[in-house]
Scaffold this motif. Structure first.
Motif, PDB file in Angstrom:
ATOM      1  N   LEU A  74      56.123  67.038  41.691  1.00 38.46           N
ATOM      2  CA  LEU A  74      56.649  65.893  42.434  1.00 38.46           C
ATOM      3  C   LEU A  74      57.893  66.263  43.240  1.00 38.46           C
ATOM      4  N   PHE A  75      58.696  67.167  42.681  1.00 35.91           N
ATOM      5  CA  PHE A  75      59.902  67.627  43.374  1.00 35.91           C
ATOM      6  C   PHE A  75      59.524  68.312  44.691  1.00 35.91           C
ATOM      7  N   TRP A  76      58.516  69.161  44.658  1.00 36.69           N
ATOM      8  CA  TRP A  76      58.075  69.864  45.863  1.00 36.69           C
ATOM      9  C   TRP A  76      57.513  68.890  46.893  1.00 36.69           C
ATOM     10  N   LEU A  77      56.682  67.962  46.444  1.00 41.65           N
ATOM     11  CA  LEU A  77      56.102  66.991  47.367  1.00 41.65           C
ATOM     12  C   LEU A  77      57.184  66.088  47.968  1.00 41.65           C
ATOM     13  N   ALA A 105      59.897  79.525  43.449  1.00 36.32           N
ATOM     14  CA  ALA A 105      61.054  79.906  42.636  1.00 36.32           C
ATOM     15  C   ALA A 105      62.228  78.963  42.876  1.00 36.32           C
ATOM     16  N   SER A 106      62.447  78.603  44.129  1.00 38.56           N
ATOM     17  CA  SER A 106      63.556  77.710  44.470  1.00 38.56           C
ATOM     18  C   SER A 106      63.358  76.333  43.847  1.00 38.56           C
ATOM     19  N   VAL A 107      62.127  75.853  43.862  1.00 39.15           N
ATOM     20  CA  VAL A 107      61.833  74.555  43.259  1.00 39.15           C
ATOM     21  C   VAL A 107      62.101  74.599  41.755  1.00 39.15           C
ATOM     22  N   GLU A 108      61.609  75.641  41.095  1.00 37.07           N
ATOM     23  CA  GLU A 108      61.825  75.732  39.648  1.00 37.07           C
ATOM     24  C   GLU A 108      63.320  75.814  39.326  1.00 37.07           C
ATOM     25  N   TYR A 109      64.023  76.653  40.037  1.00 40.90           N
ATOM     26  CA  TYR A 109      65.457  76.834  39.766  1.00 40.90           C
ATOM     27  C   TYR A 109      66.233  75.533  39.943  1.00 40.90           C
ATOM     28  N   LEU A 110      66.035  74.855  41.079  1.00 41.15           N
ATOM     29  CA  LEU A 110      66.782  73.629  41.354  1.00 41.15           C
ATOM     30  C   LEU A 110      66.390  72.500  40.408  1.00 41.15           C
ATOM     31  N   LEU A 111      65.105  72.429  40.056  1.00 37.95           N
ATOM     32  CA  LEU A 111      64.663  71.391  39.128  1.00 37.95           C
ATOM     33  C   LEU A 111      65.313  71.583  37.760  1.00 37.95           C
ATOM     34  N   LEU A 137      66.223  83.648  47.221  1.00 41.95           N
ATOM     35  CA  LEU A 137      66.301  82.437  46.398  1.00 41.95           C
ATOM     36  C   LEU A 137      67.439  81.543  46.870  1.00 41.95           C
ATOM     37  N   ASP A 138      68.611  82.134  47.089  1.00 44.97           N
ATOM     38  CA  ASP A 138      69.768  81.347  47.523  1.00 44.97           C
ATOM     39  C   ASP A 138      69.521  80.694  48.880  1.00 44.97           C
ATOM     40  N   ARG A 139      68.879  81.436  49.780  1.00 47.78           N
ATOM     41  CA  ARG A 139      68.631  80.899  51.125  1.00 47.78           C
ATOM     42  C   ARG A 139      67.706  79.676  51.067  1.00 47.78           C
ATOM     43  N   ASN A 140      66.632  79.775  50.297  1.00 46.34           N
ATOM     44  CA  ASN A 140      65.693  78.650  50.210  1.00 46.34           C
ATOM     45  C   ASN A 140      66.290  77.473  49.446  1.00 46.34           C
ATOM     46  N   CYS A 141      67.066  77.772  48.424  1.00 49.99           N
ATOM     47  CA  CYS A 141      67.725  76.693  47.677  1.00 49.99           C
ATOM     48  C   CYS A 141      68.676  75.915  48.581  1.00 49.99           C
ATOM     49  N   LYS A 142      69.327  76.630  49.480  1.00 51.11           N
ATOM     50  CA  LYS A 142      70.244  75.980  50.421  1.00 51.11           C
ATOM     51  C   LYS A 142      69.491  75.017  51.329  1.00 51.11           C
ATOM     52  N   VAL A 143      68.315  75.437  51.810  1.00 53.06           N
ATOM     53  CA  VAL A 143      67.503  74.574  52.668  1.00 53.06           C
ATOM     54  C   VAL A 143      67.082  73.314  51.919  1.00 53.06           C
ATOM     55  N   ILE A 144      66.665  73.474  50.686  1.00 52.08           N
ATOM     56  CA  ILE A 144      66.211  72.320  49.898  1.00 52.08           C
ATOM     57  C   ILE A 144      67.383  71.397  49.603  1.00 52.08           C
ATOM     58  N   ARG A 145      68.543  71.976  49.245  1.00 50.75           N
ATOM     59  CA  ARG A 145      69.725  71.152  48.961  1.00 50.75           C
ATOM     60  C   ARG A 145      70.126  70.341  50.188  1.00 50.75           C
TER      61      ARG A 145
END
Length: 358
Positions: free
Chosen positions: A289-292, A313-319, A343-351
């Motif tokens: 659900l987080f990804w969607l 990986a970014s979804v799992e880490y942030l969740l 990982l950090d780059r994608n997490c930044k985009v999601i944040r």
């Protein structure tokens, strides 16, 4: 059991039905399926099974539909007509396929007046179609004592050179069986989610215009979830259908192409594969659900998904961070085979997409 039957695996089909009947001896669907299998295998207990079915009086409409289609397969067209008549009265006169099934059952039972009335309704609903006019002409020819179709197919489509297949011909080409087809189409519209997934996957190995149209209509149904629609896109691609496809996706009307849906779906598959042996179902569902939700919030500026593992990986880490569960960037990066920088780059985009929520 129907899927096994549809693929010609009669042994597996029989075994599956028998397992169901052990747990639920009065299961209408299982009894109907068993009768169909007996019919195609010329089983000695077929006559007894038909008598059992004729005594059934289902209350639920989907059970009534199943029984009607089964009686049609067994060539008890009068019984099928009475049930289709009940279904038409319940659902209204706007369902072309249901009207056609009722007309076919009536025609095959010798009830020409009833068949004519139903096909005239079909003609009004589908004025450019060729099916209803053809069969109305057959009624005129029959009433005039001219050569006409003897056994009419339930399949809402004329065969090449307007030849109607006989029951024996349907046996030889099971993938075109009109009543089994109708069971699949009904399940796609009214079945539960797991059933719909099975039907969608079955369509993948049976390329067919009618099935393709049914899948396209599902994409426009706002009641269906996005993940299911992603699976539909995947199946349409394998069927050779032409995209992009009109769809209600992420609560918006949009044209959806193969590449987008396929990549989004691959991220979900990657997440599930990596998390299923480490977390319970609830956590995995939260990740899905987080990804969607991210896709929904990012649209239409969804970033290009080059490496599926990086986004999973970014979804799992942030969740896990949001849920205050123990997790490190190093462990997640190693598990998914990516660098900490990625990982950090994608997490930044999601944040940034979720703004202050993460």
């Amino acid at each position: 059991a129907l899927c096994y039957y549809y693929m010609g695996s009669f042994g597996d089909a029989m075994e599956t039905v028998e397992e169901v009947l052990k747990d639920d001896p009065f299961n209408v669907h299982a009894l109907c399926n068993l009768a169909v299998f007996y019919y195609h295998l010329n089983h000695p207990d077929l006559k007894e099974m038909v008598e059992v079915l004729r005594k059934l009086a289902p209350f639920r409409m989907e059970q009534t539909y199943k029984l009607a289609t089964t009686l049609g397969i067994l060539e008890d067209h009068k019984g099928a007509y009475l049930l289709f008549k009940k279904l038409i009265a319940h659902s209204g006169y706007g369902d072309i396929h249901m009207l056609h099934y009722g007309a076919v059952a009536a025609y095959n039972s010798g009830l020409l007046t009833e068949a004519e009335a139903l096909w005239k309704r079909v003609k009004r609903l589908d004025p450019t179609g060729v099916v209803a006019p053809y069969y109305l002409e057959q009624i005129e020819r029959k009433e005039a004592g001219k050569p006409c179709a003897k056994g009419v197919s339930y399949h809402y489509q004329l065969m090449e050179d307007e030849k109607v297949f006989t029951i024996e011909e349907w046996k030889e080409e099971l993938v075109k069986d009109p009543l089994i087809r109708s069971s699949f189409l009904w399940a796609l519209r009214y079945g539960d989610r797991d059933t719909k997934i099975q039907v969608i996957r079955a369509f993948e190995v049976i390329p067919d215009k009618e099935f393709e149209e049914a899948l396209r209509l599902l994409l426009l149904n706002p009641a269906e979830d996005d993940e299911l629609k992603q699976q539909v896109i995947d199946v349409l691609k394998n069927m050779g259908a032409e995209g992009p496809f009109a769809s209600i996706f992420q609560h918006r009307e949009q044209m959806l192409g193969f590449d987008d849906a396929e990549k989004w779906q691959k991220v979900l598959h990657c997440l599930k594969n990596k998390m299923q042996n480490r977390y319970d179902h609830q956590v995995i569902e939260e990740a899905r659900l987080f990804w969607l939700e991210f896709i929904d919030k990012a649209y239409p500026g969804i970033p290009n998904i080059r490496k599926v593992e990086a986004w999973a990986a970014s979804v799992e880490y942030l969740l896990l961070k949001r849920s205050k569960l123990s997790v490190t960037r190093e462990a997640v990066s190693k598990l998914y085979g990516i660098s900490i920088t990625t990982l950090d780059r994608n997490c930044k985009v999601i944040r940034e997409t979720f703004e202050k929520e993460l």
